[in-house]
Scaffold this motif. Structure first.
Motif, PDB file in Angstrom:
ATOM      1  N   SER A  78      -0.605   0.977   5.031  1.00 24.35           N
ATOM      2  CA  SER A  78      -1.281   1.415   3.806  1.00 24.35           C
ATOM      3  C   SER A  78      -1.268   2.932   3.721  1.00 24.35           C
ATOM      4  N   LEU A  96      -4.572  -6.411   3.982  1.00 19.14           N
ATOM      5  CA  LEU A  96      -4.874  -6.658   2.580  1.00 19.14           C
ATOM      6  C   LEU A  96      -6.299  -7.183   2.459  1.00 19.14           C
ATOM      7  N   ILE A 152      -7.679  -3.600  -1.893  1.00 19.70           N
ATOM      8  CA  ILE A 152      -6.318  -3.104  -1.701  1.00 19.70           C
ATOM      9  C   ILE A 152      -5.490  -3.375  -2.950  1.00 19.70           C
ATOM     10  N   VAL A 153      -4.875  -2.327  -3.477  1.00 23.56           N
ATOM     11  CA  VAL A 153      -4.044  -2.431  -4.670  1.00 23.56           C
ATOM     12  C   VAL A 153      -2.600  -2.662  -4.233  1.00 23.56           C
ATOM     13  N   THR A 154      -1.977  -3.728  -4.753  1.00 24.91           N
ATOM     14  CA  THR A 154      -0.597  -4.041  -4.373  1.00 24.91           C
ATOM     15  C   THR A 154       0.368  -4.088  -5.555  1.00 24.91           C
ATOM     16  N   GLU A 155      -0.119  -3.779  -6.742  1.00 26.34           N
ATOM     17  CA  GLU A 155       0.753  -3.741  -7.916  1.00 26.34           C
ATOM     18  C   GLU A 155       0.054  -2.982  -9.031  1.00 26.34           C
ATOM     19  N   TYR A 162      -0.659   1.462  -7.920  1.00 25.39           N
ATOM     20  CA  TYR A 162       0.286   1.189  -6.843  1.00 25.39           C
ATOM     21  C   TYR A 162       1.567   2.008  -7.048  1.00 25.39           C
ATOM     22  N   GLU A 163       2.074   2.027  -8.261  1.00 26.45           N
ATOM     23  CA  GLU A 163       3.295   2.783  -8.560  1.00 26.45           C
ATOM     24  C   GLU A 163       3.072   4.280  -8.337  1.00 26.45           C
ATOM     25  N   ALA A 188       3.119   4.834  -4.615  1.00 27.49           N
ATOM     26  CA  ALA A 188       4.491   4.652  -4.154  1.00 27.49           C
ATOM     27  C   ALA A 188       5.310   5.904  -4.430  1.00 27.49           C
TER      28      ALA A 188
END
Length: 109
Positions: free
Chosen positions: A39, A86, A90-93, A97-98, A101
């Motif tokens: 993370s 997770l 937790i942000v996964t999308e 998230y972008e 990233a």
């Protein structure tokens, strides 16, 4: 965070390493080619990286190493192999998230 580096340790990290019987010598030699990113924490208001958590296997045990500013070990955690980091927060999308990233891509470049 894109190249191997010897991590620094402060008093708190040294206490955690000793208290958890961690292989200190192996957990302070960061290598992004063999460690897996679990993370990353990035400030959404500034886009600045705060800390990241990495997973590394040492002698059959999985360790999470939290790395903060200045390539400093914040803490270490001995984790079960199936743990993936997770949870509800937790942000996964999506846009956040972008955003993170993108910050990570710049750091790893």
């Amino acid at each position: 965070m894109g190249v191997p580096v010897s991590l620094r340790t402060g008093r708190h990290a040294l206490e955690r390493l000793a208290g958890r019987h961690a292989p200190t010598g192996r957990l302070v030699e960061f290598d992004p080619d063999t460690w897996e990113l679990v993370s990353a924490d990035v400030r959404t208001d500034t886009g600045k990286w705060v800390k990241s958590t990495w997973s590394v296997d040492v002698d059959g045990r999985r360790w999470w190493v939290v790395i903060g500013l200045g390539s400093t070990v914040v803490t270490v955690i001995d984790v079960a192999p199936e743990r993936v980091g997770l949870g509800d927060g937790i942000v996964t999308e999506g846009p956040l998230y972008e955003f993170v990233a993108g910050v990570n891509a710049k750091l790893m470049g």
